[in-house]
Design a protein around this motif. Structure first.
Motif, PDB file in Angstrom:
ATOM      1  N   LYS A   1       0.851  -1.188   0.000  1.00  0.00           N
ATOM      2  CA  LYS A   1       0.000   0.000   0.000  1.00  0.00           C
ATOM      3  C   LYS A   1       0.890   1.242   0.000  1.00  0.00           C
ATOM      4  O   LYS A   1       1.777   1.377   0.849  1.00  0.00           O
ATOM      5  N   PHE A   2       0.629   2.150  -0.944  1.00  0.00           N
ATOM      6  CA  PHE A   2       1.486   3.315  -1.164  1.00  0.00           C
ATOM      7  C   PHE A   2       0.766   4.602  -0.764  1.00  0.00           C
ATOM      8  O   PHE A   2      -0.448   4.736  -0.939  1.00  0.00           O
TER       9      PHE A   2
ATOM     10  N   ASN B   1      -2.778   0.400  -4.939  1.00  0.00           N
ATOM     11  CA  ASN B   1      -3.481   1.627  -4.562  1.00  0.00           C
ATOM     12  C   ASN B   1      -2.487   2.701  -4.129  1.00  0.00           C
ATOM     13  O   ASN B   1      -1.508   2.414  -3.435  1.00  0.00           O
ATOM     14  N   LEU B   2      -2.765   3.922  -4.547  1.00  0.00           N
ATOM     15  CA  LEU B   2      -1.969   5.082  -4.144  1.00  0.00           C
ATOM     16  C   LEU B   2      -2.892   6.104  -3.498  1.00  0.00           C
ATOM     17  O   LEU B   2      -3.825   6.604  -4.138  1.00  0.00           O
TER      18      LEU B   2
ATOM     19  N   LYS C   1      -6.498   7.860  -5.019  1.00  0.00           N
ATOM     20  CA  LYS C   1      -7.475   8.673  -4.307  1.00  0.00           C
ATOM     21  C   LYS C   1      -6.796   9.825  -3.576  1.00  0.00           C
ATOM     22  O   LYS C   1      -5.772   9.628  -2.904  1.00  0.00           O
ATOM     23  N   TYR C   2      -7.380  11.031  -3.736  1.00  0.00           N
ATOM     24  CA  TYR C   2      -6.968  12.150  -2.882  1.00  0.00           C
ATOM     25  C   TYR C   2      -7.833  12.108  -1.633  1.00  0.00           C
ATOM     26  O   TYR C   2      -9.060  12.111  -1.712  1.00  0.00           O
TER      27      TYR C   2
ATOM     28  N   ASP D   1       2.422   0.857   3.624  1.00  0.00           N
ATOM     29  CA  ASP D   1       3.734   0.207   3.644  1.00  0.00           C
ATOM     30  C   ASP D   1       4.849   1.126   3.160  1.00  0.00           C
ATOM     31  O   ASP D   1       5.958   1.094   3.692  1.00  0.00           O
ATOM     32  N   ILE D   2       4.529   1.937   2.146  1.00  0.00           N
ATOM     33  CA  ILE D   2       5.581   2.692   1.459  1.00  0.00           C
ATOM     34  C   ILE D   2       5.154   4.138   1.239  1.00  0.00           C
ATOM     35  O   ILE D   2       4.062   4.415   0.723  1.00  0.00           O
ATOM     36  N   PHE D   3       6.022   5.046   1.636  1.00  0.00           N
ATOM     37  CA  PHE D   3       5.867   6.473   1.370  1.00  0.00           C
ATOM     38  C   PHE D   3       6.630   6.781   0.093  1.00  0.00           C
ATOM     39  O   PHE D   3       7.820   6.496  -0.016  1.00  0.00           O
TER      40      PHE D   3
END
Length: 201
Positions: free
Chosen positions: A24-25, A54-55, A81-82, A98-100
């Motif tokens: 998940k980002f 997904n971002l 999604k914003y 999980d990840i930035f």
């Protein structure tokens, strides 16, 4: 040089995502052209590889014309999604990812980077940013944001995602932040420095 710091909640425990679930980002920063968000969105929408990921995007809008362009671009895609600004419960809300991912072209200090680390996230950063020491620690990868390099990095992380979700990895991050960027410790360094200057005067 005394750095800025971050308030660490020593009682905070990150709830890691399931071992076999998709990564998940999240992007989190001020919504402005300098943060290079459009390039990230273009990469995410132009390559079918990213359709399965997904971002989420968080951030205060400081350039509404730029945001309108972003909004028009992402409205056709279900996996981007914003989610608005992020002020309250920031660490808790970021910790579900999980990840930035941060393609900003330039950044002096970048408090969002420390906040992402404090949330237990792995970092994918623009190689122009002054955070290469985090790569040496195993907390980040710094890349050119191109379709090829980003795809390769996400593929690599998909294969090793259990490591960045492990309690050992999270503990390593917190230990690093506590030693180097804990505001409670750094504030004492500032006070000591100011006191020495006052004594000389």
């Amino acid at each position: 040089v005394i750095p800025h710091g971050i308030e660490l909640n020593t009682n905070f425990k990150k709830k890691t995502n399931k071992k076999n679930s998709k990564l998940k980002f999240v992007f989190f920063s001020r919504i402005h052209i300098s943060k290079n968000l459009m390039q990230l969105i273009n990469l995410w929408t132009n390559d079918v590889f990213f359709k399965k990921f997904n971002l989420s995007i968080y951030g205060e809008i400081s350039d509404f014309k730029y945001f309108d362009l972003l909004k028009t671009k992402i409205k056709k895609f279900q996996n981007i999604k914003y989610k608005g600004s992020l002020y309250k419960n920031k660490i808790q809300r970021l910790s579900v990812y999980d990840i930035f991912i941060f393609p900003s072209k330039s950044e002096n200090f970048g408090l969002v980077i420390l906040e992402a680390l404090a949330s237990g996230l792995y970092l994918i950063l623009n190689k122009n940013l002054p955070w290469h020491h985090l790569s040496n620690k195993g907390f980040a990868t710094l890349i050119n944001f191109t379709e090829n390099t980003l795809t390769k990095e996400v593929l690599r992380l998909e294969k090793t995602k259990n490591r960045i979700r492990s309690k050992k990895y999270i503990a390593k991050i917190y230990s690093y932040l506590a030693i180097n960027y804990n505001w409670e410790k750094i504030s004492r360094d500032y006070i000591f420095c100011y006191t020495q200057v006052l004594k000389k005067n």
